[in-house]
Enzyme design. Structure first.
Site, PDB file in Angstrom:
ATOM      1  N   TYR A 145      71.002  43.591  64.392  1.00 29.09           N
ATOM      2  CA  TYR A 145      71.487  44.851  64.949  1.00 29.09           C
ATOM      3  C   TYR A 145      70.788  45.229  66.250  1.00 29.09           C
ATOM      4  CZ  TYR A 145      73.724  45.697  60.415  1.00 29.09           C
ATOM      5  OH  TYR A 145      74.493  45.598  59.287  1.00 29.09           O
ATOM      6  N   LYS A 195      68.572  33.511  53.910  1.00 25.33           N
ATOM      7  CA  LYS A 195      69.480  32.363  54.058  1.00 25.33           C
ATOM      8  C   LYS A 195      68.668  31.242  54.701  1.00 25.33           C
ATOM      9  CE  LYS A 195      73.644  30.599  53.594  1.00 25.33           C
ATOM     10  NZ  LYS A 195      74.138  30.236  52.252  1.00 25.33           N
ATOM     11  N   ASP A 227      74.353  34.628  49.528  1.00 26.22           N
ATOM     12  CA  ASP A 227      75.613  34.337  48.845  1.00 26.22           C
ATOM     13  C   ASP A 227      75.444  34.261  47.337  1.00 26.22           C
ATOM     14  OD1 ASP A 227      74.079  32.160  49.603  1.00 26.22           O
ATOM     15  OD2 ASP A 227      75.741  30.758  49.660  1.00 26.22           O
ATOM     16  N   ASP A 251      72.036  45.745  54.362  1.00 30.65           N
ATOM     17  CA  ASP A 251      73.214  46.580  54.578  1.00 30.65           C
ATOM     18  C   ASP A 251      74.298  46.219  53.567  1.00 30.65           C
ATOM     19  OD1 ASP A 251      75.031  48.324  55.629  1.00 30.65           O
ATOM     20  OD2 ASP A 251      75.135  47.414  57.605  1.00 30.65           O
ATOM     21  N   ASP A 255      75.032  48.441  49.681  1.00 28.33           N
ATOM     22  CA  ASP A 255      76.364  48.984  49.418  1.00 28.33           C
ATOM     23  C   ASP A 255      76.976  48.356  48.176  1.00 28.33           C
ATOM     24  OD1 ASP A 255      76.291  50.762  51.475  1.00 28.33           O
ATOM     25  OD2 ASP A 255      77.518  49.598  52.847  1.00 28.33           O
TER      26      ASP A 255
END
Length: 363
Positions: A145, A195, A227, A251, A255
């Site tokens: 970001y 990852k 994943d 993020d 959620d």
């Protein structure tokens, strides 16, 4: 802690002012249990500040936050301001700017569910019956970001966009220490998300987390690829206690954690800097489609106040009183529209009603 504690209240846009009104109602009730005098100063932020001052984060608001012990934040944004450039929109021009200004690098979002609302969850009941109580700890100020360079170049068929993922050892270390210290007060178990089979930033992330873990031998550390964990959260959320994530993955995960409870309207969050100065806000958004209808769920905003009491005032007793009052209110069958489960014992109430019922249940 000083005998005087100042809170900067930033209601914001959409349903923000409505649910914040209920939260202040709760604060005024709970204040008699505190050993601290609370001073509340309200400031404009987000779209409403753009309309009034031409700036989503006016200097008056920023200075007010700087002179406070904590920030109680509502919600910002809405379609009215979507035509503005990213930097001038309420989300980036206010909330992200506040996070950067105060170096709020650690986001803590608890995820739990009330058993009498389990039919709202997309998870099967046999999985829910095992229960879950998860804290997602997300790094906020690094990662993709904020990495440079980023932007768009080229024209026509050759146009392209790019973002840069960057993490420093310092950024990873400081969020790791937050996670491990919280773990010591819970089940002493952390799942770190990365990852590392693909990304260099994730390789560094894992190396640093492993190194920090050596200072906390009583905490069990495991690693999962992003994943895999999104699948495991749906399959067996009870296996997790603390989930530690880089910015982008956090993020996503936070959620998803919210959704498995059945309602994002019940979940709070807090963001801290190195000195544990905190910004407390509900996990959901400004919901402009229901703004002004007196039907919004104020529980997430009220629980954000509960987190403020626990983390900033170090007052778990008063924080728990709020949680108990919410549970009691829900146990009696009172529901805002988003919490209806079609049970015959449910009683639909307004935003104002829910705030009053919770306030009256604080004893």
């Amino acid at each position: 802690m000083s005998n005087i504690f100042t809170i900067a209240v930033l209601p914001g846009d959409g349903i923000g002012p409505e649910v914040m009104k209920q939260t202040i109602k709760i604060l005024e009730k709970i204040e008699k249990y505190l050993n601290t005098k609370i001073i509340i100063n309200e400031y404009a932020v987000g779209g409403i500040a753009i309309n009034k001052y031409g700036n989503p984060l006016p200097k008056k608001t920023l200075h007010g936050c700087e002179n406070s012990n904590a920030i109680l934040f509502g919600s910002v944004g809405g379609p009215e301001w979507d035509h503005l450039s990213l930097n001038k929109r309420p989300e980036k021009g206010a909330l992200l700017k506040l996070r950067k200004h105060f170096n709020l690098f650690a986001n803590i979002r608890p995820t739990f569910f009330y058993k009498n609302l389990n039919s709202l969850s997309p998870i099967k009941e046999k999985i829910l019956n095992k229960g879950f109580d998860i804290i997602c700890i997300r790094e906020l100020t690094g990662g993709i970001y904020f990495g440079l360079p980023n932007g768009r170049k080229g024209k026509g068929i050759n146009e392209y966009a790019f973002d840069t993922e960057i993490y420093s050892r310092l950024e990873i270390e400081r969020i790791a220490y937050i996670a491990f210290n919280i773990a010591l007060k819970r089940k002493k178990k952390i799942c770190s998300v990365d990852k590392a089979n693909v990304l260099n930033t994730s390789i560094l992330w894992r190396e640093v987390i492993v190194n920090i873990s050596k200072q906390y031998p009583s905490v069990k550390l495991e690693h999962m690829y992003i994943d895999n964990i999104v699948m495991q959260l749906m399959k067996k959320p009870s296996q997790f206690d603390i989930i530690l994530c880089p910015n982008l993955f956090g993020d996503i995960i936070s959620d998803q954690c919210a959704m498995i409870t059945g309602s994002v309207g019940n979940l709070p969050s807090a963001s801290f800097n190195q000195n544990f100065f905190g910004l407390y806000e509900p996990a959901g958004g400004s919901a402009p489609d229901i703004a002004g209808k007196n039907i919004a769920n104020p529980i997430a905003q009220i629980l954000s106040l509960s987190m403020l009491l626990e983390y900033s005032l170090k007052d778990k007793y008063s924080s728990q009183k709020i949680k108990n009052a919410i549970k009691k209110t829900l146990d009696l069958g009172y529901r805002t529209k988003d919490l209806l489960t079609n049970s015959i014992n449910e009683k639909i109430v307004t935003t104002d009603d829910m705030g009053t019922l919770i306030m009256e249940s604080i004893i």
